[in-house]
Write a protein that holds these residues in place. Structure first.
Motif, short mmCIF file in Angstrom:
data_model
loop_
_atom_site.label_atom_id
_atom_site.label_comp_id
_atom_site.label_asym_id
_atom_site.label_seq_id
_atom_site.Cartn_x
_atom_site.Cartn_y
_atom_site.Cartn_z
N LEU A 116 47.23 37.26 65.16
CA LEU A 116 46.15 37.58 66.09
C LEU A 116 45.69 39.03 65.95
CD1 LEU A 116 47.33 35.73 69.33
CD2 LEU A 116 45.68 34.95 67.60
N SER A 117 46.54 39.87 65.37
CA SER A 117 46.21 41.28 65.17
C SER A 117 45.61 41.55 63.79
CB SER A 117 47.47 42.13 65.35
OG SER A 117 47.96 41.99 66.67
N GLY A 118 45.35 40.48 63.03
CA GLY A 118 44.68 40.64 61.75
C GLY A 118 45.55 40.53 60.51
N TYR A 119 46.84 40.36 60.70
CA TYR A 119 47.73 40.19 59.53
C TYR A 119 47.62 38.77 59.01
CZ TYR A 119 50.11 44.60 60.59
OH TYR A 119 50.40 45.92 60.80
N ASP A 120 47.89 38.62 57.71
CA ASP A 120 47.86 37.29 57.10
C ASP A 120 48.88 37.24 55.97
OD1 ASP A 120 47.11 34.69 56.61
OD2 ASP A 120 44.98 35.14 56.44
N HIS A 121 49.10 36.07 55.42
CA HIS A 121 50.07 35.91 54.34
C HIS A 121 49.58 34.93 53.28
CE1 HIS A 121 51.30 32.23 56.46
NE2 HIS A 121 51.40 32.98 57.55
N GLU A 122 48.25 34.84 53.14
CA GLU A 122 47.69 33.95 52.12
C GLU A 122 47.99 34.47 50.71
OE1 GLU A 122 46.25 30.89 52.52
OE2 GLU A 122 46.93 31.17 54.58
N LEU A 123 47.90 35.77 50.52
CA LEU A 123 48.22 36.38 49.24
C LEU A 123 49.61 36.98 49.30
CD1 LEU A 123 44.85 38.31 48.66
CD2 LEU A 123 45.51 36.07 47.74
N SER A 124 50.32 37.04 48.19
CA SER A 124 51.68 37.58 48.20
C SER A 124 51.70 39.03 48.65
CB SER A 124 52.35 37.41 46.84
OG SER A 124 51.63 38.11 45.85
N SER A 125 50.67 39.80 48.31
CA SER A 125 50.62 41.20 48.75
C SER A 125 50.48 41.29 50.26
CB SER A 125 49.47 41.94 48.07
OG SER A 125 48.23 41.30 48.35
#
Length: 153
Positions: A116-125
């Motif tokens: 919800l704070s803008g973090y994601d994990h679609e890319l390994s980086s």
């Protein structure tokens, strides 16, 4: 513990003896807020497998329940978002992973709040950055790194 910028509520549509208390959620919210300031309205919704599966299928195209879904409303800054937890699945995962149930709840809550704070994990980086933030926040709560495999005794 200060959450001055977050108006939050828990909707308990499914509950069991292993679900967190409101005080647990408040502690985890405050830990995230200390690292990544939060603001806006937040709903934590605890549901059964059927509702989780319906939402996961509708919004992600996956016909199965999932542990936590994050619904952010980026165009409405007064709304932080909604986190929807599948109560039976969270308990099953904690048991299968040999983790204390509340530690797993804490991790999933922090994970969802970071989304919800803008973090994601679609890319390994992106995943590396998000996981490092999760690990750091969990450490402030004396909770072990959830990505490490427990050692056999």
């Amino acid at each position: 513990m200060s959450l001055d910028q977050v108006d939050w509520a828990v909707q308990r549509l499914c509950d069991d003896a292993l679900t967190p208390s409101d005080e647990d959620f408040a502690r985890w919210l405050a830990a995230v807020d200390a690292a990544v300031p939060l603001s806006g309205e937040l709903t934590l919704r605890l549901v059964d497998s059927e509702e989780s599966q319906t939402l996961n299928h509708q919004w992600r195209g996956k016909p199965r329940p999932t542990n936590v879904l994050s619904f952010g409303y980026g165009d409405m800054p007064e709304l932080l978002g909604d986190l929807v937890f599948c109560v039976p699945l969270v308990a099953d995962e904690a048991q299968a992973q040999a983790k204390p149930c509340l530690d797993h709840w804490a991790h999933l809550t922090i994970h969802g709040l970071l989304h919800l704070s803008g973090y994601d994990h679609e890319l390994s980086s992106e995943a590396e950055i998000m996981e490092a933030q999760e690990i750091a926040i969990l450490a402030t709560l004396n909770i072990s790194n959830p990505y490490e495999t427990p050692h056999a005794a």
